[in-house]
Design a protein around this motif. Structure first.
Motif, PDB file in Angstrom:
ATOM      1  N   VAL A  23       0.836  -1.202   0.000  1.00  0.00           N
ATOM      2  CA  VAL A  23       0.000   0.000   0.000  1.00  0.00           C
ATOM      3  C   VAL A  23       0.871   1.252   0.000  1.00  0.00           C
ATOM      4  O   VAL A  23       0.559   2.247  -0.665  1.00  0.00           O
ATOM      5  CB  VAL A  23      -0.960  -0.010   1.209  1.00  0.00           C
ATOM      6  N   LEU A  24       1.970   1.197   0.727  1.00  0.00           N
ATOM      7  CA  LEU A  24       2.884   2.336   0.777  1.00  0.00           C
ATOM      8  C   LEU A  24       3.378   2.701  -0.624  1.00  0.00           C
ATOM      9  O   LEU A  24       3.403   3.882  -0.999  1.00  0.00           O
ATOM     10  CB  LEU A  24       4.069   2.005   1.685  1.00  0.00           C
ATOM     11  N   GLU A  25       3.748   1.701  -1.397  1.00  0.00           N
ATOM     12  CA  GLU A  25       4.234   1.962  -2.752  1.00  0.00           C
ATOM     13  C   GLU A  25       3.121   2.528  -3.637  1.00  0.00           C
ATOM     14  O   GLU A  25       3.358   3.412  -4.461  1.00  0.00           O
ATOM     15  CB  GLU A  25       4.806   0.681  -3.361  1.00  0.00           C
ATOM     16  N   LEU A  26       1.906   2.035  -3.451  1.00  0.00           N
ATOM     17  CA  LEU A  26       0.778   2.551  -4.223  1.00  0.00           C
ATOM     18  C   LEU A  26       0.532   4.023  -3.899  1.00  0.00           C
ATOM     19  O   LEU A  26       0.345   4.855  -4.798  1.00  0.00           O
ATOM     20  CB  LEU A  26      -0.478   1.734  -3.928  1.00  0.00           C
ATOM     21  N   LEU A  27       0.547   4.365  -2.607  1.00  0.00           N
ATOM     22  CA  LEU A  27       0.318   5.751  -2.201  1.00  0.00           C
ATOM     23  C   LEU A  27       1.417   6.668  -2.721  1.00  0.00           C
ATOM     24  O   LEU A  27       1.164   7.830  -3.047  1.00  0.00           O
ATOM     25  CB  LEU A  27       0.235   5.855  -0.673  1.00  0.00           C
ATOM     26  N   SER A  28       2.622   6.154  -2.811  1.00  0.00           N
ATOM     27  CA  SER A  28       3.731   6.979  -3.303  1.00  0.00           C
ATOM     28  C   SER A  28       3.553   7.332  -4.778  1.00  0.00           C
ATOM     29  O   SER A  28       4.073   8.342  -5.249  1.00  0.00           O
ATOM     30  CB  SER A  28       5.064   6.258  -3.098  1.00  0.00           C
ATOM     31  N   ARG A  29       2.781   6.517  -5.492  1.00  0.00           N
ATOM     32  CA  ARG A  29       2.553   6.776  -6.916  1.00  0.00           C
ATOM     33  C   ARG A  29       1.280   7.577  -7.165  1.00  0.00           C
ATOM     34  O   ARG A  29       1.247   8.461  -8.017  1.00  0.00           O
ATOM     35  CB  ARG A  29       2.460   5.447  -7.686  1.00  0.00           C
ATOM     36  N   GLU A  30       0.213   7.269  -6.432  1.00  0.00           N
ATOM     37  CA  GLU A  30      -1.093   7.824  -6.780  1.00  0.00           C
ATOM     38  C   GLU A  30      -1.528   9.008  -5.916  1.00  0.00           C
ATOM     39  O   GLU A  30      -2.343   9.814  -6.327  1.00  0.00           O
ATOM     40  CB  GLU A  30      -2.148   6.714  -6.722  1.00  0.00           C
ATOM     41  N   LYS A  31      -1.049   9.083  -4.692  1.00  0.00           N
ATOM     42  CA  LYS A  31      -1.356  10.204  -3.792  1.00  0.00           C
ATOM     43  C   LYS A  31      -2.871  10.348  -3.571  1.00  0.00           C
ATOM     44  O   LYS A  31      -3.644   9.477  -3.910  1.00  0.00           O
ATOM     45  CB  LYS A  31      -0.733  11.496  -4.303  1.00  0.00           C
ATOM     46  N   GLY A  32      -3.300  11.476  -2.964  1.00  0.00           N
ATOM     47  CA  GLY A  32      -4.722  11.717  -2.730  1.00  0.00           C
ATOM     48  C   GLY A  32      -5.089  11.718  -1.258  1.00  0.00           C
ATOM     49  O   GLY A  32      -4.242  11.877  -0.375  1.00  0.00           O
ATOM     50  N   LYS A  33      -6.392  11.536  -0.984  1.00  0.00           N
ATOM     51  CA  LYS A  33      -6.918  11.508   0.386  1.00  0.00           C
ATOM     52  C   LYS A  33      -7.065  10.062   0.843  1.00  0.00           C
ATOM     53  O   LYS A  33      -7.658   9.240   0.141  1.00  0.00           O
ATOM     54  CB  LYS A  33      -8.283  12.210   0.451  1.00  0.00           C
ATOM     55  N   VAL A  34      -6.558   9.785   2.037  1.00  0.00           N
ATOM     56  CA  VAL A  34      -6.533   8.422   2.564  1.00  0.00           C
ATOM     57  C   VAL A  34      -7.273   8.394   3.897  1.00  0.00           C
ATOM     58  O   VAL A  34      -6.856   9.045   4.860  1.00  0.00           O
ATOM     59  CB  VAL A  34      -5.086   7.927   2.774  1.00  0.00           C
ATOM     60  N   LEU A  35      -8.370   7.649   3.959  1.00  0.00           N
ATOM     61  CA  LEU A  35      -9.133   7.500   5.196  1.00  0.00           C
ATOM     62  C   LEU A  35      -8.751   6.183   5.852  1.00  0.00           C
ATOM     63  O   LEU A  35      -8.784   5.128   5.212  1.00  0.00           O
ATOM     64  CB  LEU A  35     -10.633   7.521   4.899  1.00  0.00           C
ATOM     65  N   ILE A  36      -8.374   6.258   7.124  1.00  0.00           N
ATOM     66  CA  ILE A  36      -7.940   5.063   7.848  1.00  0.00           C
ATOM     67  C   ILE A  36      -9.036   4.654   8.821  1.00  0.00           C
ATOM     68  O   ILE A  36      -9.429   5.430   9.697  1.00  0.00           O
ATOM     69  CB  ILE A  36      -6.610   5.328   8.577  1.00  0.00           C
ATOM     70  N   LEU A  37      -9.543   3.433   8.643  1.00  0.00           N
ATOM     71  CA  LEU A  37     -10.639   2.922   9.464  1.00  0.00           C
ATOM     72  C   LEU A  37     -10.174   1.737  10.294  1.00  0.00           C
ATOM     73  O   LEU A  37      -9.311   0.967   9.880  1.00  0.00           O
ATOM     74  CB  LEU A  37     -11.815   2.476   8.587  1.00  0.00           C
ATOM     75  N   GLY A  38     -10.794   1.590  11.451  1.00  0.00           N
ATOM     76  CA  GLY A  38     -10.500   0.441  12.298  1.00  0.00           C
ATOM     77  C   GLY A  38     -11.141   0.616  13.654  1.00  0.00           C
ATOM     78  O   GLY A  38     -11.380   1.743  14.104  1.00  0.00           O
ATOM     79  N   ALA A  39     -11.427  -0.493  14.305  1.00  0.00           N
ATOM     80  CA  ALA A  39     -11.981  -0.436  15.653  1.00  0.00           C
ATOM     81  C   ALA A  39     -10.899   0.032  16.626  1.00  0.00           C
ATOM     82  O   ALA A  39      -9.745   0.270  16.246  1.00  0.00           O
ATOM     83  CB  ALA A  39     -12.519  -1.813  16.050  1.00  0.00           C
ATOM     84  N   THR A  40     -11.265   0.164  17.871  1.00  0.00           N
ATOM     85  CA  THR A  40     -10.308   0.543  18.905  1.00  0.00           C
ATOM     86  C   THR A  40      -9.176  -0.482  18.984  1.00  0.00           C
ATOM     87  O   THR A  40      -9.407  -1.687  18.855  1.00  0.00           O
ATOM     88  CB  THR A  40     -11.028   0.622  20.268  1.00  0.00           C
ATOM     89  N   ASP A  41      -7.958   0.014  19.166  1.00  0.00           N
ATOM     90  CA  ASP A  41      -6.774  -0.838  19.340  1.00  0.00           C
ATOM     91  C   ASP A  41      -6.490  -1.736  18.135  1.00  0.00           C
ATOM     92  O   ASP A  41      -6.137  -2.908  18.278  1.00  0.00           O
ATOM     93  CB  ASP A  41      -6.902  -1.705  20.608  1.00  0.00           C
ATOM     94  N   THR A  42      -6.640  -1.181  16.941  1.00  0.00           N
ATOM     95  CA  THR A  42      -6.235  -1.922  15.740  1.00  0.00           C
ATOM     96  C   THR A  42      -4.975  -1.320  15.111  1.00  0.00           C
ATOM     97  O   THR A  42      -4.512  -1.797  14.080  1.00  0.00           O
ATOM     98  CB  THR A  42      -7.372  -1.952  14.692  1.00  0.00           C
ATOM     99  N   GLY A  43      -4.436  -0.267  15.719  1.00  0.00           N
ATOM    100  CA  GLY A  43      -3.169   0.283  15.239  1.00  0.00           C
ATOM    101  C   GLY A  43      -3.300   1.325  14.150  1.00  0.00           C
ATOM    102  O   GLY A  43      -2.413   1.447  13.299  1.00  0.00           O
ATOM    103  N   LYS A  44      -4.387   2.102  14.171  1.00  0.00           N
ATOM    104  CA  LYS A  44      -4.549   3.149  13.155  1.00  0.00           C
ATOM    105  C   LYS A  44      -3.413   4.170  13.233  1.00  0.00           C
ATOM    106  O   LYS A  44      -2.863   4.581  12.210  1.00  0.00           O
ATOM    107  CB  LYS A  44      -5.909   3.837  13.323  1.00  0.00           C
ATOM    108  N   SER A  45      -3.058   4.564  14.445  1.00  0.00           N
ATOM    109  CA  SER A  45      -1.965   5.531  14.608  1.00  0.00           C
ATOM    110  C   SER A  45      -0.622   4.920  14.216  1.00  0.00           C
ATOM    111  O   SER A  45       0.267   5.621  13.723  1.00  0.00           O
ATOM    112  CB  SER A  45      -1.915   6.038  16.054  1.00  0.00           C
ATOM    113  N   PHE A  46      -0.464   3.609  14.437  1.00  0.00           N
ATOM    114  CA  PHE A  46       0.735   2.905  13.969  1.00  0.00           C
ATOM    115  C   PHE A  46       0.869   3.055  12.460  1.00  0.00           C
ATOM    116  O   PHE A  46       1.948   3.351  11.933  1.00  0.00           O
ATOM    117  CB  PHE A  46       0.623   1.407  14.311  1.00  0.00           C
ATOM    118  N   LEU A  47      -0.242   2.827  11.763  1.00  0.00           N
ATOM    119  CA  LEU A  47      -0.228   2.896  10.300  1.00  0.00           C
ATOM    120  C   LEU A  47       0.067   4.318   9.825  1.00  0.00           C
ATOM    121  O   LEU A  47       0.835   4.518   8.872  1.00  0.00           O
ATOM    122  CB  LEU A  47      -1.565   2.407   9.742  1.00  0.00           C
ATOM    123  N   VAL A  48      -0.527   5.299  10.489  1.00  0.00           N
ATOM    124  CA  VAL A  48      -0.257   6.704  10.157  1.00  0.00           C
ATOM    125  C   VAL A  48       1.232   6.996  10.287  1.00  0.00           C
ATOM    126  O   VAL A  48       1.859   7.575   9.391  1.00  0.00           O
ATOM    127  CB  VAL A  48      -1.073   7.641  11.077  1.00  0.00           C
TER     128      VAL A  48
END
Length: 301
Positions: free
Chosen positions: A12-37
């Motif tokens: 996903v990181l490589e895809l975002l580096s090519r396409e850019k845009g707005k990215v919404l991060i979803l997940g329940a509590t304690d799924t590591g959303k801030s880790f991914l950010v």
């Protein structure tokens, strides 16, 4: 501390580096959303990306104090560091979006618009863990409709957010990626979350001072609810020591947060504890039902 990233995160990181845009991060509590950010920021900023982060996790926020939606720009610096701009905040007035959908969505949209008009070439939108039940599903549906993200990164242990994702499976303009959790994610207790919020408020008001603010010409917004859900009269609400309020300017921009210390009814003045020094800029006070007790209050009690 390095982040343990599953292989899917790297793709996903490589895809975002090519396409850019707005990215919404979803997940329940304690799924590591801030880790991914953090993983995305730490890996793309050194490549020259300027990343706009909208931190809409109002209960466990890290850009601004709890009860606020924050926006900041992250970029790489020649000193081999990732730096970020001073956060702009929007006061929601609650640590949960439940019961506050309109103002919460207004704030998210405002901050995403701010990010869109900035120099950011990638925008990350971190969200709360409120995804369960009809309320969580409806909030996320409305948020996705409102923001029109290019990507949804969905972190889930099994299929707990599929009821939300399946609403958008037929939207080709939104690319959905179902991602596994980082092995480094751990479940935090309610007490740990409470302590984190208390520390964030403590840090925010550390350098705050008390100012007297005349209420003449000041517009009041919002309402204060008692524990039974009844609206308190304004004169009663203004007497609550420690009541959290938003201090806004004439353009409806949140300048800072404040805590009510004393209401001088005869003079129509409020004594407010706030880090804001230019108190004369305050033209709107946004009320909340949130009371904050600082350690200095406990020491003086």
């Amino acid at each position: 501390m390095s982040i343990e990233a599953p292989g899917e995160w790297l793709s996903v990181l490589e895809l975002l580096s090519r396409e850019k845009g707005k990215v919404l991060i979803l997940g329940a509590t304690d799924t590591g959303k801030s880790f991914l950010v953090r993983f995305i920021i730490e890996n793309l900023c050194p490549r020259g990306f300027i990343i706009g982060l909208v931190d809409a996790d109002i209960g466990q926020s890290f850009l601004g104090p709890p009860t606020t939606i924050g926006f900041s720009l992250f970029k790489y610096h020649p000193s081999w560091e990732i730096i970020f701009s001073s956060p702009e905040i929007f006061f929601v007035g609650s640590t949960s979006p439940e019961g506050h959908f309109p103002i919460f969505l207004k704030g998210v949209k405002k901050m995403v618009d701010r990010a869109t008009s900035s120099e950011a070439n990638l925008i990350l939108i971190d969200t709360t863990g409120f995804v369960s039940g009809e309320g969580g599903k409806e909030l996320k549906r409305r948020k996705i409709e409102l923001l029109s993200p290019h990507f949804i990164l969905a972190l889930q242990r099994s299929d707990e957010i599929e009821p939300i994702l399946e609403l958008f499976n037929d939207r080709p303009q939104i690319k959905i990626f179902r991602l596994p959790l980082s092995p480094g994610v751990r479940i935090r207790s309610m007490e740990e979350r409470r302590i984190y919020r208390a520390k964030r408020f403590q840090d925010y008001f550390k350098e705050a001072q008390i100012y007297e603010l005349s209420l003449e010409g000041i517009q009041m917004e919002g309402e204060v609810m008692d524990p039974n859900g009844e609206t308190l009269p304004l004169d009663w609400a203004l007497r609550i020591n420690g009541l959290l309020i938003g201090l806004k300017d004439i353009q409806d921009e949140t300048l800072a947060l404040g805590l009510i210390r004393h209401y001088l009814e005869e003079k129509k003045q409020l004594r407010i504890l706030t880090p804001l020094q230019e108190i004369q800029k305050v033209k709107i006070i946004q009320l909340s039902s949130q009371k904050v007790i600082l350690s200095r209050d406990e020491e003086n009690s």
